[in-house]
Design an enzyme around this catalytic site. Structure first.
Site, mmCIF file in Angstrom:
data_model
loop_
_atom_site.group_PDB
_atom_site.id
_atom_site.type_symbol
_atom_site.label_atom_id
_atom_site.label_comp_id
_atom_site.label_asym_id
_atom_site.label_seq_id
_atom_site.Cartn_x
_atom_site.Cartn_y
_atom_site.Cartn_z
ATOM 1 N N TYR A 99 0.827 -1.220 0.000
ATOM 2 C CA TYR A 99 0.000 0.000 0.000
ATOM 3 C C TYR A 99 0.858 1.267 0.000
ATOM 4 C CZ TYR A 99 -4.253 -2.626 0.606
ATOM 5 O OH TYR A 99 -5.307 -3.460 0.400
ATOM 6 N N TYR A 145 -14.245 -4.559 3.565
ATOM 7 C CA TYR A 145 -12.911 -5.004 3.179
ATOM 8 C C TYR A 145 -12.693 -6.396 3.741
ATOM 9 C CZ TYR A 145 -7.919 -5.544 2.760
ATOM 10 O OH TYR A 145 -6.673 -6.041 2.445
ATOM 11 N N ASP A 154 -16.679 -12.340 9.229
ATOM 12 C CA ASP A 154 -15.254 -12.065 9.059
ATOM 13 C C ASP A 154 -14.790 -11.305 10.307
ATOM 14 O OD1 ASP A 154 -12.762 -11.116 8.528
ATOM 15 O OD2 ASP A 154 -13.232 -10.243 6.578
ATOM 16 N N LYS A 203 -5.946 -11.649 12.369
ATOM 17 C CA LYS A 203 -5.076 -10.601 12.927
ATOM 18 C C LYS A 203 -4.617 -10.850 14.373
ATOM 19 C CE LYS A 203 -5.830 -6.897 9.722
ATOM 20 N NZ LYS A 203 -6.998 -6.746 8.847
HETATM 21 C C1 LIG Z 1 -7.144 -7.253 7.465
HETATM 22 C C2 LIG Z 1 -8.437 -7.874 7.138
HETATM 23 C C3 LIG Z 1 -8.516 -8.941 6.220
HETATM 24 C C4 LIG Z 1 -7.312 -9.440 5.474
HETATM 25 O O1 LIG Z 1 -6.369 -10.011 6.315
HETATM 26 P P1 LIG Z 1 -4.855 -10.131 5.832
HETATM 27 O O2 LIG Z 1 -4.198 -10.929 6.895
HETATM 28 O O3 LIG Z 1 -4.335 -8.738 5.730
HETATM 29 O O4 LIG Z 1 -4.858 -10.829 4.512
HETATM 30 C C5 LIG Z 1 -9.749 -9.523 6.016
HETATM 31 N N1 LIG Z 1 -10.844 -9.083 6.649
HETATM 32 C C6 LIG Z 1 -10.813 -8.067 7.530
HETATM 33 C C7 LIG Z 1 -12.072 -7.647 8.220
HETATM 34 C C8 LIG Z 1 -9.610 -7.410 7.795
HETATM 35 O O5 LIG Z 1 -9.581 -6.390 8.641
#
Ligand SMILES: *Cc1c(COP(=O)(O)O)cnc(C)c1O
Length: 432
Positions: free
Chosen positions: A19, A146, A240, A269
């Site tokens: 990015y 996202y 997610d 994460k």
């Molecule tokens: C960061 C994020 C992703 C992607 O995760 P990466 O480990 O960066 O590939 C997917 N969904 C959400 C809600 C995120 O915040």
């Protein structure tokens, strides 16, 4: 150390950063050490990591308990193929995770990051219908969402300048407006319209907080209603929790605020406390059972070389030790209360358009009339934070705090003072 042998200088000759417009970006800051919420740079400067290094580092940097557990695992078993073989860290991490997750979650599938956790969830949902010979192929996602940077994850994310070069390769998605306060009824109406199509395979969503969209927040009550509608129409629901998981929203998981349970969940994460790259997709027994057959082609054909890497799983176990410690919830409550008090102090102040908070996530939207100033302002705000020794990464005109849970009150105060200065900078930029 001479300047041309600094990490920063050597980096600029060999690395390509995420990015980042490499031509115009300022030189990267060389970090040599981390401890608690603080990062130590090669030039002696210190930075409070108020964004948990892209939202991953939940317990603070170089946590001794995680370090110990990881180094033990490195000396025991660093890796083993996860097809046909298994190992204690993967078994234990799955057992412990499932105990913490909504009761309907019964299986864990490992990958390497959040994007692939979402890819796997999408594949599970689509193949769930395919295996049954049922024609359900469309996916619903929120506007502004996202879900990651791989092609499937991009497809279910907001179309933006980031995805434009790949637009023609992204599959069609039904986008649903986020049910932000006041818009709940409109979203419910739209969802009913979409569900009437009968070809909907799944609904993927960031529960309660859409991170990259600018920490856009909505209530658990309306999410329960959306889930109910999906479940009535036999649509697979995918939470997610890559960002919201492991305490961010003030409870262990955002889904802990719900009465309904999603069919699939994605984590990454905070999973290893920000130590190792690891992703998981969990699913209900109902989903899992549809992949069981004498027919080998009904299996889930997805995997990675490092699937369920033992060292990453060990980091995950060590992180869970900390998540299950009594101090964990105390810290969440402490940070949440501090955020609430700070947000209250900002209400009505000039330059503040809105403040939003869900648990340990605080977002402040600055009032910026002219949008053409945006990028320049964003860079100025970012630079001001660094000058103050605080790492805050604005999303456009939105500044958010998403710190490690070990951040001290004193450090939080420094972060808030920096945001106060940012507000003054915004006011200066837009006065006259
Ligand atoms: C960061 C994020 C992703 C992607 O995760 P990466 O480990 O960066 O590939 C997917 N969904 C959400 C809600 C995120 O915040």
């Amino acid at each position: 150390m001479t300047s041309n042998s600094s990490l920063s200088t050597r980096d600029q000759l060999v690395n390509w950063h995420p990015y980042t417009q490499m031509q115009t970006a300022p030189p990267p800051i060389g970090i040599v050490r981390g401890e608690g919420a603080v990062l130590y740079a090669e030039d002696g400067k210190e930075y409070i990591d108020a964004v948990s290094s892209w939202w991953v580092n939940i317990h603070g940097h170089a946590h001794p308990h995680i370090a110990e557990r990881v180094s033990q695992q490195l000396r025991t078993l660093e890796h083993v193929i996860f097809a046909g073989f298994t190992h204690a860290p993967a078994v234990e991490l799955s057992e412990r995770l499932l105990r913490l997750l909504p009761a309907n979650q019964t299986r864990v599938f490992y990958t390497d990051n959040g994007s692939t956790a979402v890819e796997v969830a999408l594949k599970m949902a689509l193949q769930y219908w395919y295996n049954q010979g049922i024609q359900k192929t469309k996916i619903i996602a929120f506007e502004g969402s996202y879900h990651g940077d791989t092609f499937g994850a991009m497809s279910v994310s907001e179309r933006s300048v980031f995805t434009r070069p790949f637009q023609q390769y992204l599959f069609d998605v039904e986008f649903l407006p986020v049910p932000v306060p006041g818009q709940e009824a409109a979203t419910l109406v739209k969802l009913k319209q979409i569900l009437a199509q009968n070809d909907i395979a799944a609904f993927v969503f960031e529960p309660l907080v859409l991170g990259t969209a600018g920490m856009v927040m909505y209530s658990p009550e309306v999410l329960d209603q959306l889930l109910q509608l999906c479940q009535e129409h036999h649509v697979i629901t995918i939470a997610d929790e890559v960002m919201t998981g492991f305490g961010r929203t003030g409870k262990r998981f955002a889904c802990d605020y719900l009465t309904r349970q999603p069919d699939l969940m994605c984590f990454s994460k905070g999973l290893t406390g920000g130590t190792m790259a690891l992703g998981v997709t969990t699913c209900s027994q109902q989903v899992y059972d549809i992949f069981l057959s004498d027919d080998k082609t009904k299996a889930l054909f997805h995997g990675h070389s490092y699937t369920a890497n033992p060292v990453a799983c060990a980091a995950g176990l060590a992180s869970l030790d900390l998540v299950e410690a009594a101090s964990f919830q105390q810290n969440l409550d402490r940070i949440s209360a501090a955020h609430t008090a700070y947000a209250e102090s900002l209400t009505g102040k000039p330059g503040i358009k809105a403040c939003r908070q869900t648990g340990t996530i605080l977002a402040i939207e600055f009032e910026v009339g002219e949008t053409s100033y945006f990028n320049c302002l964003r860079d100025q705000l970012y630079a001001l934070g660094l000058e103050n020794g605080v790492l805050l990464r604005p999303l456009g005109n939105i500044i958010y705090v998403l710190s490690p849970y070990c951040i001290t009150q004193e450090q939080l105060t420094r972060v808030y003072e920096t945001i106060d200065q940012m507000r003054l900078l915004v006011l200066q930029s837009f006065s006259a």
